[in-house]
Design a protein around this motif. Structure first.
Motif, PDB file in Angstrom:
ATOM      1  N   GLU A  26     -43.661  10.660  -7.670  1.00  0.00           N
ATOM      2  CA  GLU A  26     -44.777  10.983  -7.241  1.00  0.00           C
ATOM      3  C   GLU A  26     -45.910  10.026  -7.840  1.00  0.00           C
ATOM      4  N   ASN A  27     -45.664   9.204  -8.631  1.00  0.00           N
ATOM      5  CA  ASN A  27     -46.332   8.303  -9.446  1.00  0.00           C
ATOM      6  C   ASN A  27     -45.647   6.852  -9.552  1.00  0.00           C
ATOM      7  N   ASN A  29     -44.290   3.315  -7.660  1.00  0.00           N
ATOM      8  CA  ASN A  29     -44.303   2.324  -6.621  1.00  0.00           C
ATOM      9  C   ASN A  29     -43.183   1.551  -6.435  1.00  0.00           C
ATOM     10  N   ASN A  50     -46.379   6.548  -2.230  1.00  0.00           N
ATOM     11  CA  ASN A  50     -46.524   5.083  -1.986  1.00  0.00           C
ATOM     12  C   ASN A  50     -45.832   4.266  -1.208  1.00  0.00           C
TER      13      ASN A  50
END
Length: 108
Positions: A26-27, A29, A50
């Motif tokens: 979720e965090n 790229n 992302n």
């Protein structure tokens, strides 16, 4: 070397990005997604953060079964059509990214 890795990747029948949905995914790229796309390799990925700008251009699977089904579909399809995607388009071009980033950088 990086160039050698790109040569190998360009010959993939399908590039997969099977990430679990968790705090890490979720965090992140997923830069490799853009590498795969730039090389014209068909991509199957799970739903992760992302990827909204490139998501419509790749196969995004919502479940394990969906992921496997999409991989099979890509492997059974014609590879020639994927080569048309080798040049980035839309929100993935360097120009479109620069246009979005410039106001942010200019405001600093």
């Amino acid at each position: 070397p990086y160039e050698q890795a790109l040569a190998y990747i360009s010959h993939f029948d399908v590039a997969i990005m099977p990430h679990l949905s968790n705090a890490v995914s979720e965090n992140m790229n997923p830069l490799k997604l853009y590498v795969y796309y730039a090389l014209g390799v068909p991509i199957v990925t799970t739903e992760v953060a992302n990827i909204q700008d490139i998501g419509p251009l790749v196969h995004v699977a919502g479940t394990h079964e969906d992921f496997l089904s999409r991989v099979r579909t890509v492997l059974q399809g014609p590879r020639a059509l994927v080569q048309d995607r080798a040049a980035p388009r839309g929100p993935c071009t360097p120009r479109s990214r620069a246009v979005r980033i410039y106001p942010i950088v200019n405001a600093c």
